[in-house]
Design a protein around this motif. Structure first.
Motif, PDB file in Angstrom:
ATOM      1  N   GLY A  22      60.636  72.310  22.932  1.00 48.21           N
ATOM      2  CA  GLY A  22      60.878  70.886  22.716  1.00 48.21           C
ATOM      3  C   GLY A  22      60.029  70.329  21.591  1.00 48.21           C
ATOM      4  N   GLU A  23      58.759  70.739  21.555  1.00 46.43           N
ATOM      5  CA  GLU A  23      57.871  70.261  20.499  1.00 46.43           C
ATOM      6  C   GLU A  23      58.295  70.801  19.138  1.00 46.43           C
ATOM      7  OE1 GLU A  23      53.772  69.607  23.127  1.00 46.43           O
ATOM      8  OE2 GLU A  23      54.032  71.449  21.928  1.00 46.43           O
ATOM      9  N   LYS A  24      58.781  72.036  19.107  1.00 46.16           N
ATOM     10  CA  LYS A  24      59.263  72.599  17.844  1.00 46.16           C
ATOM     11  C   LYS A  24      60.410  71.778  17.276  1.00 46.16           C
ATOM     12  CE  LYS A  24      58.180  77.523  18.513  1.00 46.16           C
ATOM     13  NZ  LYS A  24      58.771  78.866  18.727  1.00 46.16           N
ATOM     14  N   ARG A  25      61.190  71.166  18.161  1.00 42.96           N
ATOM     15  CA  ARG A  25      62.349  70.393  17.731  1.00 42.96           C
ATOM     16  C   ARG A  25      62.009  68.900  17.577  1.00 42.96           C
ATOM     17  NH1 ARG A  25      66.892  73.119  17.422  1.00 42.96           N
ATOM     18  NH2 ARG A  25      68.201  71.264  17.608  1.00 42.96           N
ATOM     19  N   GLY A  26      60.711  68.584  17.603  1.00 39.60           N
ATOM     20  CA  GLY A  26      60.276  67.227  17.293  1.00 39.60           C
ATOM     21  C   GLY A  26      60.239  66.258  18.457  1.00 39.60           C
ATOM     22  N   HIS A  27      60.342  66.758  19.674  1.00 39.73           N
ATOM     23  CA  HIS A  27      60.327  65.872  20.833  1.00 39.73           C
ATOM     24  C   HIS A  27      58.917  65.738  21.397  1.00 39.73           C
ATOM     25  CE1 HIS A  27      64.654  66.016  20.663  1.00 39.73           C
ATOM     26  NE2 HIS A  27      64.666  67.326  20.838  1.00 39.73           N
ATOM     27  N   ASP A  28      58.655  64.624  22.040  1.00 42.41           N
ATOM     28  CA  ASP A  28      57.408  64.430  22.776  1.00 42.41           C
ATOM     29  C   ASP A  28      57.611  64.983  24.187  1.00 42.41           C
ATOM     30  OD1 ASP A  28      55.963  63.125  20.708  1.00 42.41           O
ATOM     31  OD2 ASP A  28      57.006  61.247  21.154  1.00 42.41           O
ATOM     32  N   MET A  29      56.904  66.063  24.496  1.00 39.97           N
ATOM     33  CA  MET A  29      57.069  66.746  25.776  1.00 39.97           C
ATOM     34  C   MET A  29      55.895  66.430  26.692  1.00 39.97           C
ATOM     35  SD  MET A  29      59.936  68.309  25.141  1.00 39.97           S
ATOM     36  CE  MET A  29      60.074  69.361  26.602  1.00 39.97           C
ATOM     37  N   GLU A  30      56.213  66.200  27.964  1.00 42.81           N
ATOM     38  CA  GLU A  30      55.175  65.892  28.947  1.00 42.81           C
ATOM     39  C   GLU A  30      55.538  66.565  30.266  1.00 42.81           C
ATOM     40  OE1 GLU A  30      53.013  61.904  30.852  1.00 42.81           O
ATOM     41  OE2 GLU A  30      54.805  61.720  29.607  1.00 42.81           O
ATOM     42  N   VAL A  31      54.534  67.162  30.913  1.00 41.19           N
ATOM     43  CA  VAL A  31      54.735  67.782  32.226  1.00 41.19           C
ATOM     44  C   VAL A  31      54.164  66.846  33.284  1.00 41.19           C
ATOM     45  CG1 VAL A  31      54.266  69.776  33.697  1.00 41.19           C
ATOM     46  CG2 VAL A  31      54.581  70.087  31.226  1.00 41.19           C
ATOM     47  N   ILE A  32      54.993  66.517  34.268  1.00 44.70           N
ATOM     48  CA  ILE A  32      54.589  65.593  35.325  1.00 44.70           C
ATOM     49  C   ILE A  32      54.828  66.241  36.679  1.00 44.70           C
ATOM     50  CG2 ILE A  32      55.379  63.482  36.511  1.00 44.70           C
ATOM     51  CD1 ILE A  32      55.518  62.141  33.792  1.00 44.70           C
ATOM     52  N   ASP A  33      53.838  66.126  37.551  1.00 48.47           N
ATOM     53  CA  ASP A  33      53.960  66.630  38.921  1.00 48.47           C
ATOM     54  C   ASP A  33      54.778  65.624  39.725  1.00 48.47           C
ATOM     55  OD1 ASP A  33      53.696  67.422  41.545  1.00 48.47           O
ATOM     56  OD2 ASP A  33      51.543  67.809  41.424  1.00 48.47           O
ATOM     57  N   PRO A  34      55.984  66.006  40.167  1.00 48.77           N
ATOM     58  CA  PRO A  34      56.831  65.027  40.865  1.00 48.77           C
ATOM     59  C   PRO A  34      56.213  64.532  42.170  1.00 48.77           C
ATOM     60  CG  PRO A  34      57.741  67.242  41.057  1.00 48.77           C
ATOM     61  CD  PRO A  34      56.641  67.320  40.059  1.00 48.77           C
TER      62      PRO A  34
END
Length: 292
Positions: A22-34
């Motif tokens: 996702g970051e390679k494609r220019g997106h802001d990626m975030e991991v969230i614990d549901p």
């Protein structure tokens, strides 16, 4: 885009791969614990609060929810859906796929081949149940089992009776399924993204092990699916409304037999086995479909 991956562990291979692609494609990626999300339910204003902020900036989510987190995890996905956030897999589809009996019923009605399966309400007439699936050996599966857990090969009537009695005593509901001997402890995992098969491997259980799960010592090799196998994988994806999923099948004398459809398939085995960039396929699927 702001893309959130709902995962309890940011260090898992699949989660890391999705973040990287996702970051390679220019997106802001975030991991969230549901499980650390607070769901705020208010008239015409559903919101989610996580740690110190409201998640009102999210464009899309990728649920990576484990079986033990299904109830609350799907509630979080549903809340995002109410906020008009695109999800790679819907909450209803995850719930549908996690219920083995319900998914088998739907897939059978759709004409998809699968091993003969019997479900009873804690029946003690084991002999009758075994006869329904063609005799021993049989596979006994817990409805809630995942990753090979809660799956037992009973080679004799006495063994099957003992296992079923044990499950019944624990009030654990189980399916009894025919054992497909010609599969020889191997199965096929097809990865479907946006309704199309993007990679497939053949998994072989280690010697003496009928389960082919890679984390149980199984091995994998790349495989080219035949037309019948492709059709089963894509149809199963459509029937359960899972645009991103893993479809497990057995190769049998009567054609491909569907074992399970996984709404949160791991990427490590199939990316390593095929050399294909499955994580990228999932990110581009979101890009294509978020605004469609």
């Amino acid at each position: 885009m702001n893309i959130v991956i709902l995962s309890r562990n940011p260090n898992l291979f699949s989660t890391e791969r999705l973040v990287n692609e996702g970051e390679k494609r220019g997106h802001d990626m975030e991991v969230i614990d549901p499980l650390k999300c607070d769901l705020i339910i208010e008239k015409e204003k559903p919101t989610i609060y996580y740690k110190d902020r409201y998640l009102d900036y999210v464009d899309a989510i990728i649920p990576r929810i484990g079986a033990s987190s299904t109830f609350f995890g799907c509630a979080v996905v549903r809340q995002f859906e109410m906020m008009n956030v695109f999800t790679s897999v819907t909450s209803d589809a995850i719930i549908r796929s996690r219920d083995k009996l319900r998914s088998f019923q739907r897939l059978s009605k759709a004409g998809i081949g699968m091993p003969k399966t019997v479900f009873t309400n804690y029946s003690r007439d084991v002999e009758k149940v075994i006869a329904h699936v063609g005799g021993t050996p049989v596979i006994i599966k817990l409805l809630e089992g995942t990753q090979g857990l809660g799956v037992v090969l009973a080679e004799t009537k006495n063994a099957a009776e003992s296992v079923l009695e044990a499950f019944n005593g624990l009030q654990a509901r189980a399916l009894v399924q025919e054992y497909v001997s010609e599969a020889k402890g191997a199965d096929i995992r097809a990865l479907v993204v946006d309704g199309q098969v993007v990679g497939a491997i053949k998994r072989q259980g280690k010697k003496g092990e009928f389960r082919s799960n890679l984390h149980r010592g199984g091995t994998a090799e790349v495989i080219k699916l035949n037309e019948a196998e492709l059709k089963v994988a894509m149809k199963a994806s459509r029937v359960l409304k899972l645009p991103v999923c893993g479809v497990d099948m057995l190769q049998s004398a009567r054609g491909p037999l569907l074992l399970e459809v996984n709404s949160t398939p791991g990427l490590e085995g199939i990316e390593t086995g095929t050399g294909k960039n499955i994580a990228k396929s999932i990110i581009t699927y979101i890009e294509r479909n978020r605004n469609s």
